[in-house]
Design an enzyme around this catalytic site. Structure first.
Site, PDB file in Angstrom:
ATOM      1  N   ILE A 143      38.171  47.013  40.890  1.00 48.15           N
ATOM      2  CA  ILE A 143      38.943  46.775  39.674  1.00 48.15           C
ATOM      3  C   ILE A 143      39.264  48.145  39.098  1.00 48.15           C
ATOM      4  O   ILE A 143      38.368  48.983  38.934  1.00 48.15           O
ATOM      5  CB  ILE A 143      38.172  45.884  38.675  1.00 48.15           C
ATOM      6  CG1 ILE A 143      39.002  45.656  37.406  1.00 48.15           C
ATOM      7  CG2 ILE A 143      36.793  46.431  38.359  1.00 48.15           C
ATOM      8  CD1 ILE A 143      38.436  44.579  36.486  1.00 48.15           C
ATOM      9  N   PHE A 144      40.548  48.398  38.825  1.00 55.99           N
ATOM     10  CA  PHE A 144      40.949  49.762  38.474  1.00 55.99           C
ATOM     11  C   PHE A 144      42.187  49.716  37.585  1.00 55.99           C
ATOM     12  O   PHE A 144      43.118  48.944  37.832  1.00 55.99           O
ATOM     13  CB  PHE A 144      41.257  50.555  39.743  1.00 55.99           C
ATOM     14  CG  PHE A 144      41.646  51.994  39.505  1.00 55.99           C
ATOM     15  CD1 PHE A 144      40.687  52.934  39.183  1.00 55.99           C
ATOM     16  CD2 PHE A 144      42.964  52.403  39.601  1.00 55.99           C
ATOM     17  CE1 PHE A 144      41.036  54.266  38.958  1.00 55.99           C
ATOM     18  CE2 PHE A 144      43.327  53.721  39.394  1.00 55.99           C
ATOM     19  CZ  PHE A 144      42.361  54.663  39.066  1.00 55.99           C
ATOM     20  N   VAL A 145      42.181  50.580  36.556  1.00 53.07           N
ATOM     21  CA  VAL A 145      43.327  50.766  35.671  1.00 53.07           C
ATOM     22  C   VAL A 145      43.677  52.250  35.678  1.00 53.07           C
ATOM     23  O   VAL A 145      42.785  53.108  35.544  1.00 53.07           O
ATOM     24  CB  VAL A 145      43.010  50.298  34.236  1.00 53.07           C
ATOM     25  CG1 VAL A 145      44.194  50.570  33.308  1.00 53.07           C
ATOM     26  CG2 VAL A 145      42.666  48.814  34.225  1.00 53.07           C
ATOM     27  N   TYR A 189      30.624  46.538  31.092  1.00 52.44           N
ATOM     28  CA  TYR A 189      30.245  45.301  31.780  1.00 52.44           C
ATOM     29  C   TYR A 189      29.144  44.556  31.022  1.00 52.44           C
ATOM     30  O   TYR A 189      29.177  43.328  30.902  1.00 52.44           O
ATOM     31  CB  TYR A 189      29.782  45.621  33.197  1.00 52.44           C
ATOM     32  CG  TYR A 189      30.867  46.189  34.081  1.00 52.44           C
ATOM     33  CD1 TYR A 189      32.174  45.740  34.000  1.00 52.44           C
ATOM     34  CD2 TYR A 189      30.577  47.201  35.015  1.00 52.44           C
ATOM     35  CE1 TYR A 189      33.169  46.274  34.812  1.00 52.44           C
ATOM     36  CE2 TYR A 189      31.564  47.723  35.835  1.00 52.44           C
ATOM     37  CZ  TYR A 189      32.859  47.271  35.720  1.00 52.44           C
ATOM     38  OH  TYR A 189      33.842  47.786  36.526  1.00 52.44           O
TER      39      TYR A 189
END
Length: 222
Positions: A143-145, A189
């Site tokens: 998961i990456f932005v 998280y």
């Protein structure tokens, strides 16, 4: 109103859409994986190619979403998003601050969907199984932005969408890994309600360590 994709600055309202990826997104997925490897200081492990991504993520025929490897793309649009029931997983409006947001890679990450959209991130997940729960789950591989768009609720939007889909499908849990030095991610998280399990360790066979076992199953039957 946000600037179009050929600009490098954005302001005002932007609309985010998390959607199912397709083969047209592979060049951006490849670039985003490399950016993630740079952020994680793991470029020495980066061996992905666009050809391998295409063949493994988008085979023919393509399995239904969330039943095999599933890639999701985060696009940002300068105009309101009309959800597509065949591909949209989640969408929301983002109110940018008055000062313009600079995205020097906006043109390079112009979405193949057009409409002035810019690709800002991605998620890859796939099913796993819990024997303790006797239920399938989802494992989030990545998961990456991209950097200009972080701390705007987009990571939460993506992870929430994956968790929501797992719950809708009656799955038992969603799991992923986080680097032990990435305190910001760990705090994020935990803030979403996730348990971080320090008593577990990742075990991995890859490269030559894996290849040396090729054919061992035949020897075991002799």
């Amino acid at each position: 109103m946000a600037a179009p994709a050929n600009s490098t600055t954005f302001s005002g309202d932007v609309w985010a859409e998390l959607r199912l990826a397709d083969a047209r997104d592979v060049p951006h997925i490849h670039s985003l994986i490399h950016q993630m490897a740079e952020f994680e200081l793991l470029t020495d492990l980066f061996a992905a190619t666009q050809e391998l991504l295409t063949s493994t993520l988008f085979p023919t025929p393509t399995p239904p979403p969330f039943t095999s490897f599933t890639a999701l793309i985060l696009d940002l649009s300068p105009s309101p998003v009309v959800p597509d029931p065949t591909s949209t997983i989640a969408s929301r409006r983002i109110d940018l601050p008055a000062s313009p947001l600079a995205d020097p890679e906006a043109a390079a990450f112009a979405s193949p969907r057009g409409g002035g959209r810019v690709t800002a991130g991605f998620v890859i997940c796939f099913p796993n199984y819990s024997t303790f729960l006797s239920k399938p789950g989802l494992y989030v591989e990545d998961i990456f932005v991209r950097a200009p768009w972080r701390r705007r609720g987009l990571g939460r939007m993506m992870l929430s969408a994956v968790a929501g889909k797992a719950a809708e499908l009656g799955m038992g849990r969603v799991e992923w890994c986080v680097l032990d030095w990435n305190k910001n991610a760990i705090d994020f998280y935990q803030g979403m309600g996730a348990d971080v399990l320090p008593q577990w360790r990742i075990c991995r066979l890859t490269g030559p360590a894996l290849e040396k076992y090729k054919g061992d199953h035949n020897q075991a039957t002799e």
